[in-house]
Structure formats: C-alpha cells, structure tokens
Design a protein around this motif. Structure first.
Motif, PDB file in Angstrom:
ATOM      1  N   ASP A   9     -17.560  18.987  17.120  1.00 34.29           N
ATOM      2  CA  ASP A   9     -16.921  20.264  16.808  1.00 34.29           C
ATOM      3  C   ASP A   9     -16.131  20.711  18.036  1.00 34.29           C
ATOM      4  O   ASP A   9     -16.708  21.071  19.070  1.00 34.29           O
ATOM      5  N   LEU A  10     -14.815  20.674  17.941  1.00 37.73           N
ATOM      6  CA  LEU A  10     -13.963  21.000  19.085  1.00 37.73           C
ATOM      7  C   LEU A  10     -14.125  22.450  19.504  1.00 37.73           C
ATOM      8  O   LEU A  10     -14.076  22.764  20.699  1.00 37.73           O
ATOM      9  N   ARG A  11     -14.340  23.337  18.546  1.00 40.77           N
ATOM     10  CA  ARG A  11     -14.463  24.759  18.893  1.00 40.77           C
ATOM     11  C   ARG A  11     -15.713  25.014  19.737  1.00 40.77           C
ATOM     12  O   ARG A  11     -15.673  25.775  20.714  1.00 40.77           O
ATOM     13  N   ARG A  12     -16.816  24.380  19.382  1.00 44.63           N
ATOM     14  CA  ARG A  12     -18.039  24.551  20.178  1.00 44.63           C
ATOM     15  C   ARG A  12     -17.856  23.972  21.580  1.00 44.63           C
ATOM     16  O   ARG A  12     -18.310  24.551  22.578  1.00 44.63           O
ATOM     17  N   LEU A  14     -15.022  23.725  23.259  1.00 45.59           N
ATOM     18  CA  LEU A  14     -14.140  24.608  24.032  1.00 45.59           C
ATOM     19  C   LEU A  14     -14.886  25.852  24.507  1.00 45.59           C
ATOM     20  O   LEU A  14     -14.602  26.384  25.587  1.00 45.59           O
ATOM     21  N   THR A  15     -15.852  26.315  23.705  1.00 43.24           N
ATOM     22  CA  THR A  15     -16.652  27.464  24.128  1.00 43.24           C
ATOM     23  C   THR A  15     -17.475  27.124  25.368  1.00 43.24           C
ATOM     24  O   THR A  15     -17.567  27.920  26.320  1.00 43.24           O
ATOM     25  N   ARG A  18     -15.147  26.897  28.354  1.00 44.82           N
ATOM     26  CA  ARG A  18     -14.785  28.242  28.838  1.00 44.82           C
ATOM     27  C   ARG A  18     -15.925  28.833  29.655  1.00 44.82           C
ATOM     28  O   ARG A  18     -15.702  29.435  30.715  1.00 44.82           O
ATOM     29  N   ALA A 231     -24.309  23.566  19.516  1.00 52.19           N
ATOM     30  CA  ALA A 231     -23.659  22.367  20.030  1.00 52.19           C
ATOM     31  C   ALA A 231     -24.658  21.228  20.161  1.00 52.19           C
ATOM     32  O   ALA A 231     -25.813  21.431  20.546  1.00 52.19           O
ATOM     33  N   GLU A 235     -21.741  16.872  22.425  1.00 52.90           N
ATOM     34  CA  GLU A 235     -20.697  17.877  22.650  1.00 52.90           C
ATOM     35  C   GLU A 235     -20.889  18.582  23.986  1.00 52.90           C
ATOM     36  O   GLU A 235     -19.919  18.853  24.706  1.00 52.90           O
TER      37      GLU A 235
END
Length: 385
Positions: A9-12, A14-15, A18, A231, A235
């Motif tokens: 999951d790319l969104r997880r 990136l979180t 960050r 995640a 990931e």
C-alpha cells in the motif's frame, strides 16, 4: 495451498516516510549531524587530503663549494615543492635533524663533487631519507632526482653526450617520446579524490541514517506501536529506506556543486546518469544500513555497526588505494561492494565522459547489489518482527 503476500500500500508507506522525515528533521541534533559534518568533511578533505608532497623541509651538508653543487641547491630552493633548505655544519648534525623531523631528507655533497663533474667523472650525491614518512620521502626523492637529472644535462659531459647523440642521429630516424596525461593533464589530486569523496560520504550517510531509524524505534519504545499499525513489515522496511535515499540525493547534489564550483573539478558527463547512479547507490547503502539496524538493539550499536561495515567498504573500493594493488581475494570481494562500481562511474562522469556501455555495466552492477541488499534487509527485518 500457498498464500500470496498482500500487495504493498503506497499510501501507508508514504505516511511512514513522512513520519521518518519529521523525526529526522524536527530534532536539532539530528539536523546538525546530517548537515554540518558531511559539508565540513568534503571541504576539509578537498583542501587537506592529498597524496602530493608539498612544503618539504630539506637539510644540506655540503663539503663542496663548486658550481654544480650550488646549482643543484639553487634549483632546490626555487622548486615549489621545497619550503626551506637548512645548511648543516657537520655530519654530527644529520641525525638530530632527522630525529626531530626538521627535514624530510638530508642531501650530502662530498669535497670532490663539482670537480668530478667538470672532469666528466662519476659524481655522487648522498640522500638520507626519513623512513618514518616513507611515501612522502619516496615522492620527494623522485622530485630531487628530476632536479639532479636536469642539472646533469647542462654539465660539460651532459652537453657532450647530447651533441654526440644528435650527431649520430643526424639523417637517421629519431624516436621522440612525449608524455601526455589524459583526463587529468596536470595530475591534480583533487580531480581524482573529490569525485570519490561523493561516494564515500553518501555511503556513510545512507548507512547511518537508515541504520539508526529502526534502532531508534526500538530504543524509545515506539517499534511495537509501528508493528500494530495497518502497515505490513515489508511496507515498514521499504519505507525506512526512503529517507536515507532522499538525504543521500540531497547531499550528493550539495557535494556535486561544491566539487564543481568550489574546487573547479571538471564535469564532462551526464547529470542524469550521475543522479541515476546516486539513487541506485543510495538504495544499496540504505539496504546495508537496514541490515545493520535489524541486528541492533540500540542506536549506539547501529552507529558502531555502520562504521564497522562502512570503513572496509571504503578501503576496498578503489577510492583511496588502487584495487589492483590489493590481494587477489580482495579484488574479487570488492565486486560485491557497490562503492567500487559507483567510484568508477563517478570518476568517468566527472573526468572523461564515460561511454554508455561502461556506464550501464557499472550501473547494472550497482542495481544488482541494491536488489540483493534490499531483499536481504527486508527478509531480516521480517524475521526480527
């Protein structure tokens, strides 16, 4: 029945990236450690690290007052390599001068030196070198040999020999040998060393930044909280690599600007190729750093582990000493070192506009090492979780 791993999951990811960047940049000490020391190192190494021998102090014991010993001393004093020439009064002063390191070598002329030169007889000069500084002494002795040879060509015997050679070669084919150095005509050490320094500092940054991230989570007690997040361990591991790559690219850009515009090292290749190599190389360094971090329980262990891995990688990379001078087994082992291939590519991009085939070969080797390092690092991270 085999169970396929869940998709990433790319969104997880990136979180987590960050969060890692905020932790890295919000702390004043962390900002200082990732910004100031690397910049100081490239500036200090650029000015101080050199294999050239300069500002050499020389002592002379001359028992000859003739023309030719004075001519050698005159050229010695005028050479930019030699800073000062100290004249000794007697043989008893030779040892104290060398013991106190007031001179790199002592030059001794006997009473018959100039007279033997005029008679076209063998004339000897004694050079006593300080063996504690063997590399500098050998280079300085080479400079001195060039000066003595130049003076020898102007002596009566040297002029007569040259006239005889020219007379014998009159009307006959002559071989005129002229030496030209490609890619670094003046043999500037900075042109060779500073491109290598980009790889060395990027490697240590990647190892330290990535290596400390997991160890920091364990030490402050937030690692378990990270594991119960949505995640997956894969990931989390991949997201931990991204901050180190970004820091490596940022510092690589700064190092590139300082090297080219600050020290005047020519850049003849492709900027896109260099950045592609820096990205793949940063992934390899981050993968090795994640391996170290997976084996460490504290930040201190991770920091020591990063230096334990990083220093041997630098020593067998060819960035400091030629690979061909190493034992055969180390030459083969260095093929597994991403810094060796990045150093070759970096020097080619800076100095000689490396060919595409050679660039892709080295970039491919770095890519294979990166894939292997990241895969092993993720596997080790999953095993520890």
């Amino acid at each position: 029945m085999s169970v396929l791993p869940p998709p990433l999951d790319l969104r997880r990811m990136l979180t987590i990236v960050r969060k890692e960047l905020l932790v890295l940049l919000s702390n004043r000490t962390s900002r200082f450690l990732i910004i100031v020391p690397p910049l100081l190192q490239i500036v200090v190494f650029g000015w101080a690290a050199t294999m050239e021998v300069r500002n050499v102090d020389v002592a002379v014991l001359s028992r000859d007052s003739g023309l030719w010993s004075r001519e050698i001393l005159h050229r010695l004093e005028g050479a930019p390599t030699f800073r000062s020439v100290v004249h000794l009064e007697g043989a008893e002063a030779v040892r104290p001068v060398l013991d106190a390191r007031k001179a790199l070598f002592v030059l001794v002329f006997d009473e018959e030196f100039s007279r033997n030169v005029e008679r076209a007889q063998p004339a000897e000069v004694q050079v006593i070198l300080d063996g504690r500084r063997s590399n500098a002494a050998q280079i300085a002795a080479s400079y001195l040999s060039q000066i003595v040879e130049d003076v020898a060509r102007t002596t009566p015997a040297g002029l007569a020999a040259r006239t005889a050679r020219e007379g014998a070669a009159n009307g006959v084919f002559r071989l005129d040998v002229r030496t030209r150095c490609w890619f670094n005509p003046n043999l500037e050490f900075q042109w060779f060393f500073l491109p290598n320094l980009i790889g060395m500092l990027s490697l240590m940054l990647g190892l330290v930044v990535t290596g400390l991230s997991v160890a920091r989570e364990r030490e402050v007690g937030t690692f378990d909280q990270l594991l119960v997040s949505p995640a997956t361990p894969t990931e989390i591991a991949l997201a931990k690599l991204v901050p180190g790559c970004l820091v490596g690219l940022a510092h690589g850009t700064i190092f590139l600007l300082i090297t080219v515009f600050g020290f005047g090292v020519p850049f003849n290749g492709s900027v896109a190729l260099l950045y592609a190599a820096m990205l793949v190389f940063s992934l390899a360094a981050g993968g090795v750093g994640l391996m170290v971090s997976s084996l460490s329980s504290t930040q201190q262990q991770a920091f020591l582990g990063a230096f334990t891995v990083g220093v041997p990688c630098i020593l067998i990379s060819g960035a400091v000493t030629p690979v061909m001078n190493m034992p055969v087994f180390l030459q083969h082992a260095s093929q597994l070192n991403p810094l060796r291939h990045f150093t070759t590519l970096c020097q080619g991009v800076f100095l000689k506009d490396i060919t595409l085939a050679s660039a892709l070969l080295n970039l491919g080797k770095i890519g294979l090492i990166s894939v292997a390092a990241v895969s092993v690092a993720v596997w080790m991270f999953r095993r520890r979780t």
